[in-house]
Design a protein around this motif. Structure first.
Motif, PDB file in Angstrom:
ATOM      1  N   ILE A  98     -16.439  63.127  18.245  1.00 11.15           N
ATOM      2  CA  ILE A  98     -15.051  63.539  18.032  1.00 11.15           C
ATOM      3  C   ILE A  98     -14.823  63.966  16.582  1.00 11.15           C
ATOM      4  O   ILE A  98     -13.904  64.757  16.314  1.00 11.15           O
ATOM      5  CB  ILE A  98     -14.071  62.420  18.427  1.00 11.15           C
ATOM      6  CG1 ILE A  98     -14.332  61.138  17.627  1.00 11.15           C
ATOM      7  CG2 ILE A  98     -14.147  62.145  19.915  1.00 11.15           C
ATOM      8  CD1 ILE A  98     -13.321  60.043  17.913  1.00 11.15           C
ATOM      9  N   GLN A 142     -12.012  65.121  27.242  1.00  9.40           N
ATOM     10  CA  GLN A 142     -12.449  64.587  25.957  1.00  9.40           C
ATOM     11  C   GLN A 142     -11.793  65.329  24.798  1.00  9.40           C
ATOM     12  O   GLN A 142     -11.668  64.789  23.697  1.00  9.40           O
ATOM     13  CB  GLN A 142     -13.969  64.676  25.824  1.00  9.40           C
ATOM     14  CG  GLN A 142     -14.513  63.949  24.591  1.00  9.40           C
ATOM     15  CD  GLN A 142     -15.961  64.292  24.293  1.00  9.40           C
ATOM     16  OE1 GLN A 142     -16.472  65.299  24.764  1.00  9.40           O
ATOM     17  NE2 GLN A 142     -16.629  63.467  23.501  1.00  9.40           N
ATOM     18  N   ALA A 180      -9.115  63.397  22.912  1.00  8.13           N
ATOM     19  CA  ALA A 180      -9.575  62.518  21.831  1.00  8.13           C
ATOM     20  C   ALA A 180      -9.884  63.333  20.581  1.00  8.13           C
ATOM     21  O   ALA A 180      -9.580  62.906  19.458  1.00  8.13           O
ATOM     22  CB  ALA A 180     -10.807  61.738  22.284  1.00  8.13           C
ATOM     23  N   ASN A 203      -7.972  62.834  17.066  1.00  9.98           N
ATOM     24  CA  ASN A 203      -8.778  62.540  15.890  1.00  9.98           C
ATOM     25  C   ASN A 203      -8.533  63.559  14.786  1.00  9.98           C
ATOM     26  O   ASN A 203      -8.507  63.212  13.601  1.00  9.98           O
ATOM     27  CB  ASN A 203     -10.260  62.521  16.265  1.00  9.98           C
ATOM     28  CG  ASN A 203     -11.135  61.978  15.154  1.00  9.98           C
ATOM     29  OD1 ASN A 203     -10.790  61.001  14.496  1.00  9.98           O
ATOM     30  ND2 ASN A 203     -12.279  62.599  14.932  1.00  9.98           N
ATOM     31  N   SER A 234      -6.177  63.385  30.041  1.00  9.25           N
ATOM     32  CA  SER A 234      -6.700  62.830  28.792  1.00  9.25           C
ATOM     33  C   SER A 234      -7.733  61.730  29.013  1.00  9.25           C
ATOM     34  O   SER A 234      -7.531  60.812  29.806  1.00  9.25           O
ATOM     35  CB  SER A 234      -5.539  62.277  27.963  1.00  9.25           C
ATOM     36  OG  SER A 234      -6.025  61.585  26.828  1.00  9.25           O
ATOM     37  N   ALA A 256      -8.711  60.174  26.156  1.00 10.91           N
ATOM     38  CA  ALA A 256      -8.623  59.543  24.837  1.00 10.91           C
ATOM     39  C   ALA A 256      -8.678  58.021  24.933  1.00 10.91           C
ATOM     40  O   ALA A 256      -9.013  57.352  23.952  1.00 10.91           O
ATOM     41  CB  ALA A 256      -7.338  59.987  24.135  1.00 10.91           C
ATOM     42  N   ASN A 257      -8.327  57.466  26.090  1.00 13.80           N
ATOM     43  CA  ASN A 257      -8.432  56.020  26.299  1.00 13.80           C
ATOM     44  C   ASN A 257      -9.746  55.629  26.952  1.00 13.80           C
ATOM     45  O   ASN A 257      -9.902  54.499  27.432  1.00 13.80           O
ATOM     46  CB  ASN A 257      -7.264  55.524  27.154  1.00 13.80           C
ATOM     47  CG  ASN A 257      -5.986  55.368  26.355  1.00 13.80           C
ATOM     48  OD1 ASN A 257      -5.973  54.691  25.334  1.00 13.80           O
ATOM     49  ND2 ASN A 257      -4.913  56.014  26.792  1.00 13.80           N
ATOM     50  N   SER A 296     -17.484  58.030  23.012  1.00 14.23           N
ATOM     51  CA  SER A 296     -16.018  57.944  23.009  1.00 14.23           C
ATOM     52  C   SER A 296     -15.483  57.456  24.345  1.00 14.23           C
ATOM     53  O   SER A 296     -14.315  57.067  24.442  1.00 14.23           O
ATOM     54  CB  SER A 296     -15.407  59.303  22.663  1.00 14.23           C
ATOM     55  OG  SER A 296     -15.751  60.277  23.633  1.00 14.23           O
ATOM     56  N   SER A 312     -13.502  53.415  21.744  1.00 11.48           N
ATOM     57  CA  SER A 312     -12.080  53.735  21.880  1.00 11.48           C
ATOM     58  C   SER A 312     -11.233  52.804  21.027  1.00 11.48           C
ATOM     59  O   SER A 312     -10.299  53.236  20.337  1.00 11.48           O
ATOM     60  CB  SER A 312     -11.666  53.636  23.355  1.00 11.48           C
ATOM     61  OG  SER A 312     -10.290  53.914  23.512  1.00 11.48           O
ATOM     62  N   TRP A 339      -8.724  53.929  17.889  1.00 12.10           N
ATOM     63  CA  TRP A 339      -7.288  53.652  17.870  1.00 12.10           C
ATOM     64  C   TRP A 339      -6.904  52.671  16.770  1.00 12.10           C
ATOM     65  O   TRP A 339      -5.764  52.704  16.270  1.00 12.10           O
ATOM     66  CB  TRP A 339      -6.838  53.116  19.231  1.00 12.10           C
ATOM     67  CG  TRP A 339      -6.806  54.141  20.306  1.00 12.10           C
ATOM     68  CD1 TRP A 339      -7.526  54.127  21.466  1.00 12.10           C
ATOM     69  CD2 TRP A 339      -6.016  55.334  20.353  1.00 12.10           C
ATOM     70  NE1 TRP A 339      -7.235  55.239  22.226  1.00 12.10           N
ATOM     71  CE2 TRP A 339      -6.317  55.996  21.565  1.00 12.10           C
ATOM     72  CE3 TRP A 339      -5.097  55.912  19.481  1.00 12.10           C
ATOM     73  CZ2 TRP A 339      -5.721  57.203  21.934  1.00 12.10           C
ATOM     74  CZ3 TRP A 339      -4.498  57.115  19.834  1.00 12.10           C
ATOM     75  CH2 TRP A 339      -4.817  57.747  21.047  1.00 12.10           C
TER      76      TRP A 339
END
Length: 255
Positions: free
Chosen positions: A18, A46, A49, A53, A83, A85-86, A146, A152, A156
């Motif tokens: 990322i 992805q 994320a 970032n 997403s 991102a989590n 990621s 993750s 965060w």
């Protein structure tokens, strides 16, 4: 085109870290700023994320980098499509399977030691080490980590985001009669290993949101307040793709 919106695609890479992709987004944003227009960020899977970032890197960067977000032609919105991102349940599930696979391979190779010469065994180990140490493999690992919970949480924990930027999300739950045949095994695997069918074949509907779910801090509360949410769509993870997945489409998909 009707509204005069110019799209600029960042030259990000699939299964790249990322941080690498955030730098590519910065290059694309600098191009957008030259047009002297405010800009928004659109991320897919992805890429969400990567997008988050990028914003965090700019806030914690130099004054010139901060101006990229807060200047006259700065960031005005975020759009997250399906997403990741989590993270995704595919990450920890695959990690557990890889550990089991390594153990099985080790047991198999130990048994074979009595049948092959020392030279052959040494050559085989050197080949495996060369592959694992290769740049391509290390870049792949950097991109896929990621999806893991610890990566993750680390992201965060350190992330910073602007409190006045609205976030829109699109998330979905697939249905059997509209799911591409190529996603059947992947979607069934995710349902089996997670115990929930509320997903789009790669991320669960309760993870595909515009704020951190599994880590609570001040920045998470900021993002939750800016998350405008969105209705859950009856669709799958590949729905934004067309030409990219045409080579794996089947007759059933066309019907």
């Amino acid at each position: 085109k009707e509204r005069g919106v110019v799209t600029i695609r960042a030259d990000t890479g699939t299964a790249r870290s990322i941080d690498y992709n955030a730098n590519k987004i910065e290059e694309a944003v600098n191009t957008a700023i030259e047009l002297k227009r405010p800009y928004g960020l659109v991320g897919y899977s992805q890429g969400c994320a990567n997008e988050m970032n990028f914003e965090s890197m700019m806030i914690s960067g130099t004054p010139d980098q901060q101006k990229v977000l807060t200047g006259e032609y700065g960031l005005v919105c975020r759009q997250l499509l399906f997403s990741a991102a989590n993270g995704s349940m595919h990450g920890p599930a695959t990690e557990a399977k890889v550990h089991q696979l390594i153990t099985m391979i080790e047991e198999f190779l130990k048994y074979q030691q009595g049948y092959f010469s020392r030279a052959f065994i040494s050559t085989t180990i050197d080949v495996l080490n060369s592959g694992l140490d290769s740049s391509a493999f290390q870049k792949f690992l950097g991109g896929t980590k990621s999806f893991l919970p610890y990566a993750s949480r680390t992201f965060w924990r350190e992330a910073q985001h602007l409190p006045h930027i609205p976030t829109c999300v699109i998330r979905g739950v697939l249905e059997p009669h509209t799911t591409p045949e190529s996603l059947d095994m992947l979607s069934n695997t995710l349902t089996k290993q997670s115990g929930s069918a509320l997903h789009d074949s790669q991320v669960h509907v309760y993870d595909a949101v515009g704020h951190p779910v599994y880590f609570k801090n001040r920045n998470g509360r900021i993002l939750k307040n800016t998350d405008m949410g969105g209705a859950v769509q009856r669709t799958h993870h590949w729905s934004p793709l067309c030409e990219e997945v045409e080579y794996v489409s089947t007759d059933r998909d066309a019907e």
